[in-house]
Structures are given as C-alpha cells and as structure tokens.
Design an enzyme around this catalytic site. Structure first.
Site, PDB file in Angstrom:
ATOM      1  N   TRP A 195       0.839  -1.216   0.000  1.00  0.00           N
ATOM      2  CA  TRP A 195       0.000   0.000   0.000  1.00  0.00           C
ATOM      3  C   TRP A 195       0.857   1.243   0.000  1.00  0.00           C
ATOM      4  O   TRP A 195       0.533   2.225  -0.675  1.00  0.00           O
ATOM      5  CB  TRP A 195      -1.011  -0.036   1.142  1.00  0.00           C
ATOM      6  CG  TRP A 195      -2.084  -1.052   0.877  1.00  0.00           C
ATOM      7  CD1 TRP A 195      -2.313  -2.203   1.568  1.00  0.00           C
ATOM      8  CD2 TRP A 195      -3.045  -1.035  -0.201  1.00  0.00           C
ATOM      9  NE1 TRP A 195      -3.358  -2.895   0.992  1.00  0.00           N
ATOM     10  CE2 TRP A 195      -3.823  -2.199  -0.079  1.00  0.00           C
ATOM     11  CE3 TRP A 195      -3.314  -0.158  -1.242  1.00  0.00           C
ATOM     12  CZ2 TRP A 195      -4.859  -2.513  -0.972  1.00  0.00           C
ATOM     13  CZ3 TRP A 195      -4.346  -0.457  -2.133  1.00  0.00           C
ATOM     14  CH2 TRP A 195      -5.098  -1.616  -1.994  1.00  0.00           C
ATOM     15  N   ASP A 223      -2.043   6.730   6.283  1.00  0.00           N
ATOM     16  CA  ASP A 223      -3.078   5.842   5.742  1.00  0.00           C
ATOM     17  C   ASP A 223      -3.365   4.803   6.818  1.00  0.00           C
ATOM     18  O   ASP A 223      -2.568   3.897   7.055  1.00  0.00           O
ATOM     19  CB  ASP A 223      -2.556   5.176   4.456  1.00  0.00           C
ATOM     20  CG  ASP A 223      -3.538   4.156   3.881  1.00  0.00           C
ATOM     21  OD1 ASP A 223      -4.615   3.934   4.482  1.00  0.00           O
ATOM     22  OD2 ASP A 223      -3.212   3.570   2.828  1.00  0.00           O
ATOM     23  N   LYS A 278     -12.800  -1.674   5.775  1.00  0.00           N
ATOM     24  CA  LYS A 278     -12.061  -2.613   6.610  1.00  0.00           C
ATOM     25  C   LYS A 278     -12.619  -2.580   8.032  1.00  0.00           C
ATOM     26  O   LYS A 278     -13.116  -3.574   8.519  1.00  0.00           O
ATOM     27  CB  LYS A 278     -10.563  -2.276   6.616  1.00  0.00           C
ATOM     28  CG  LYS A 278      -9.750  -2.871   5.472  1.00  0.00           C
ATOM     29  CD  LYS A 278      -9.887  -2.157   4.176  1.00  0.00           C
ATOM     30  CE  LYS A 278      -9.103  -2.768   3.037  1.00  0.00           C
ATOM     31  NZ  LYS A 278      -8.164  -1.864   2.411  1.00  0.00           N
TER      32      LYS A 278
HETATM   33  C1  LIG Z   1      -7.582  -1.398   1.279  1.00  0.00           C
HETATM   34  C2  LIG Z   1      -6.486  -0.379   1.439  1.00  0.00           C
HETATM   35  C3  LIG Z   1      -6.326   0.680   0.544  1.00  0.00           C
HETATM   36  C4  LIG Z   1      -7.198   0.852  -0.672  1.00  0.00           C
HETATM   37  O1  LIG Z   1      -8.470   1.183  -0.286  1.00  0.00           O
HETATM   38  P1  LIG Z   1      -9.631   1.518  -1.355  1.00  0.00           P
HETATM   39  O2  LIG Z   1     -10.687   2.029  -0.444  1.00  0.00           O
HETATM   40  O3  LIG Z   1      -9.960   0.257  -2.055  1.00  0.00           O
HETATM   41  O4  LIG Z   1      -9.115   2.562  -2.276  1.00  0.00           O
HETATM   42  C5  LIG Z   1      -5.319   1.582   0.784  1.00  0.00           C
HETATM   43  N1  LIG Z   1      -4.503   1.468   1.849  1.00  0.00           N
HETATM   44  C6  LIG Z   1      -4.626   0.452   2.730  1.00  0.00           C
HETATM   45  C7  LIG Z   1      -3.697   0.367   3.890  1.00  0.00           C
HETATM   46  C8  LIG Z   1      -5.622  -0.499   2.547  1.00  0.00           C
HETATM   47  O5  LIG Z   1      -5.751  -1.506   3.425  1.00  0.00           O
END
Ligand SMILES: *Cc1c(COP(=O)(O)O)cnc(C)c1O
Length: 362
Positions: free
Chosen positions: A103, A173, A197
C-alpha cells in the site's frame, strides 16, 4: 435465520452482528420516517442528524481535537493517494514517504504525479518484514509532509509507535486499523481510511485533517478533490454516500457501547495473541514472517510449511464455516483479518481448526 460464516476477509469485511440486525430492523422505516436511509434526501433533517451524530460519535471515540475537521468522502483510500499530494504538496513541492509494503508503494507511485517524492525510509531490504526504525529515516526538513502506512494490510506490518517528524506534518493511511485501538490524533496532520475494513460498508472514506492543512490546494484543483471545498461544504457539496455513512455511524455507536477504543484494543490484542500463539507454537508448520514487535493486530498473514497443503487447508476450513482465508494474490499463503467486528469465538474456531489441521498433516 440464514447461517453466518466466520468471515476473515481483508475488506470489505465482517460487520458487527448487532449493527446488521439494526440495519435490517430499520430498512423499511427509519425512526418513524416511513422510509429507509437509502431513500432519504441528503439535505433533509433526518439525514443531517445521522451525519452529525456519526461525526460526534467518531470525535468522542477517537478524541479528535476541535482544530481537526472530519470529512466523509468517496473514492476510497486510493483517491487519497492523489488528494493528499494534490492538496499538500504545493506548499514546498516535495514530500517524504516511508515504504513499508504494497500500500505504501501505491501511495508513493501516485504522489509522484504531483511533485518530488522521496523515499525517506524503506524496509524493502528486509522484504517488508518490519517498520524501518526511526533512526534509519532520512527526513527532508523542507518536505510538505511525511506519509506513512500505519498498517500494511497485505504484509501484516503495523506501527506500534508514532514517529516524530518535528514540524513536518505526519500523514497516515490508517485504512486497515483505524479504530482498532486509541490513536493520538494530535500527532498527525492528516489521517485517512477507506471504510470497508474497520468502519463500515465500501463507498465511504474518512479524512481527519488539521485546520492549517486545509486551503492549500491550487485553484486548478477539481472542487471535489479540494479539502477546503469539502470542509466548507460539510462533506455535502454533492450527494455523500448516505447509506454507508449511516452504517458507519451505527458501528461508531457499537464501539462506544463496547467501552470505546481501549476496550476494543484489549479484545483485539487477545484475538491476535491467540492466532500468533498457534503459529509460533506449530514447530514451523505455520510461519508468519513479520518481526514480532511490528506484527499487525488486524491482518495476520501466514504460510503453511508445504504450499501443496494450501488447497486442502482452505477447503477444510470452509467446510467449518471459516472463510476468506486465502492470502493476497501478490504474496500467496493465508491471511486472517481479525478486525474489530470479528468475535473472539471466531478466532477460537480458527485457532482450534489450525491446531487440528497441523496435527493431521504435520
Ligand atoms: C484497502 C487499502 C487501501 C485501498 O483502499 P480503497 O478504499 O480500495 O481505495 C489503501 N490502503 C490500505 C492500507 C488499505 O488496506
């Protein structure tokens, strides 16, 4: 009632059963309005109260200081890979990123479209088995911000500390571990997370941003990508993802009822300890590659000693209602995601299954 599986999906992921039951009960008639939240005007009194309550509950849960704005956006965490640099990079034209896995890599690639991106630290040399220690970071004092990925969902690597970046704002993030434990929001300039998530349904993205970082986007920035426009418009410049906001609000409520984030942290630590315990006590039948101090409480990747057993493992697990355990296609193996809504009983079922499977095939 239909049978519910034990769902270890990395996202979209399991939601708390009481939340789903409340959604079911309210789907035809929300609080006497005679309609579902899906059918309401986002400008109406009902939805405005839903949004305001969701924000108030999130602020209470995370202890968000008054000088931070909460934005309810769309586009996923992936759009934030662009929105963060589009808004913040112009201040100095450069930004520092810490590379910790899949990521972080995507965030770095997208930011490169907006200015000079430097990888200030990386764990690539150790195959992303750890968070690079702060002493190895080479930070640029003129960076507009430092970006970190506080939980690598695929690699299963989590920051259990907050890096000090001095006066340079820290951007995180937190998609896959937000709300899993108390976080000191004031240590960050900006936090973002896709909802699917640990927050609620897909389609909603949360951004928590400090006041002074709002209003830095150049005038050419599309309105919907400008934090200032979205903050001024109360996340309502256009139609927000109303149903996802509603369900996220119920999840915040559920977390408050569980005792808040300190209580959910104890629960999460107990779940993770059980699974890592089974892995570490398996005599190498199961392995997790991550440095013990940096192991994720939310996403637990593991391999079996013999890849040929992957198929039988997944099949026998599914027969017991334990599903979505296949690892990310980029790394293979297995992954158990044990977000807030995963009950201890689900983790105990997986732990028991893993011990039996290892005895049978070890
Ligand atoms: C799932 C995830 C993303 C991407 O998320 P989307 O909502 O599908 O754009 C980005 N960073 C992390 C750490 C993730 O787990």
């Amino acid at each position: 009632m239909s049978r519910r599986v034990v769902n270890f999906s990395a996202g979209p992921a399991v939601l708390p059963l009481p939340v789903l039951e409340q959604v079911r009960d309210e789907v035809l008639d929300w609080h006497g309005s005679g309609m579902s939240v899906m059918e309401m005007s986002h400008r109406g009194r009902e939805f405005e109260s839903i949004l305001a309550q969701a924000e108030a509950d999130l602020r209470a849960l995370m202890g968000i200081p008054a000088n931070y704005r909460v934005l309810f956006l769309q586009g996923g965490a992936t759009l934030q890979f662009a929105m963060v640099p589009a808004n913040l990079m112009p201040a100095t034209g450069r930004a520092d990123y810490v590379h910790t896995g899949e990521w972080a890599k995507k965030a770095i690639a997208e930011a490169g479209r907006y200015g000079a991106v430097r990888v200030a630290a990386s764990s690539a040399g150790s195959d992303f088995r750890c968070v690079p220690p702060r002493t190895t970071w080479n930070l640029d004092p003129d960076a507009a911000y430092v970006h970190i990925t506080t939980n690598e969902t695929i690699g299963g690597v989590e920051y259990h500390w907050v890096p000090d970046t001095g006066p340079v704002p820290l951007v995180a993030d937190m998609s896959s571990h937000i709300l899993s434990r108390p976080m000191d929001v004031s240590a960050y300039g900006l936090i973002y997370a896709g909802a699917q998530k640990n927050i609620g349904p897909a389609g909603l993205t949360l951004v928590i941003v400090r006041d002074d970082l709002i209003g830095r986007a150049p005038s050419s920035t599309p309105t919907l990508l400008d934090y200032k426009a979205m903050a001024d418009g109360g996340s309502m410049l256009n139609t927000p993802p109303t149903f996802a906001v509603y369900v996220a609000g119920l999840v915040f409520r559920w977390l408050l009822e569980q005792g808040g984030l300190s209580a959910i942290e104890r629960h999460n630590r107990a779940k993770a300890a059980l699974l890592y315990g089974v892995i570490d006590a398996s005599g190498g039948f199961y392995t997790n590659p991550v440095e013990p101090s940096d192991r994720s409480l939310m996403n637990i990747p593991f391999r079996l000693r013999d890849d040929a057993l992957d198929g039988p493992f997944l099949k026998s697990a599914a027969a017991e209602g334990l599903v979505q355990l296949k690892g990310h296609r980029s790394v293979g193996g297995m992954r158990a995601s044990v977000y807030n809504a995963m009950p201890m009983a689900g983790v105990e079922a997986l732990a028991g299954f893993m011990q039996v499977f290892a005895r049978r095939h070890g």
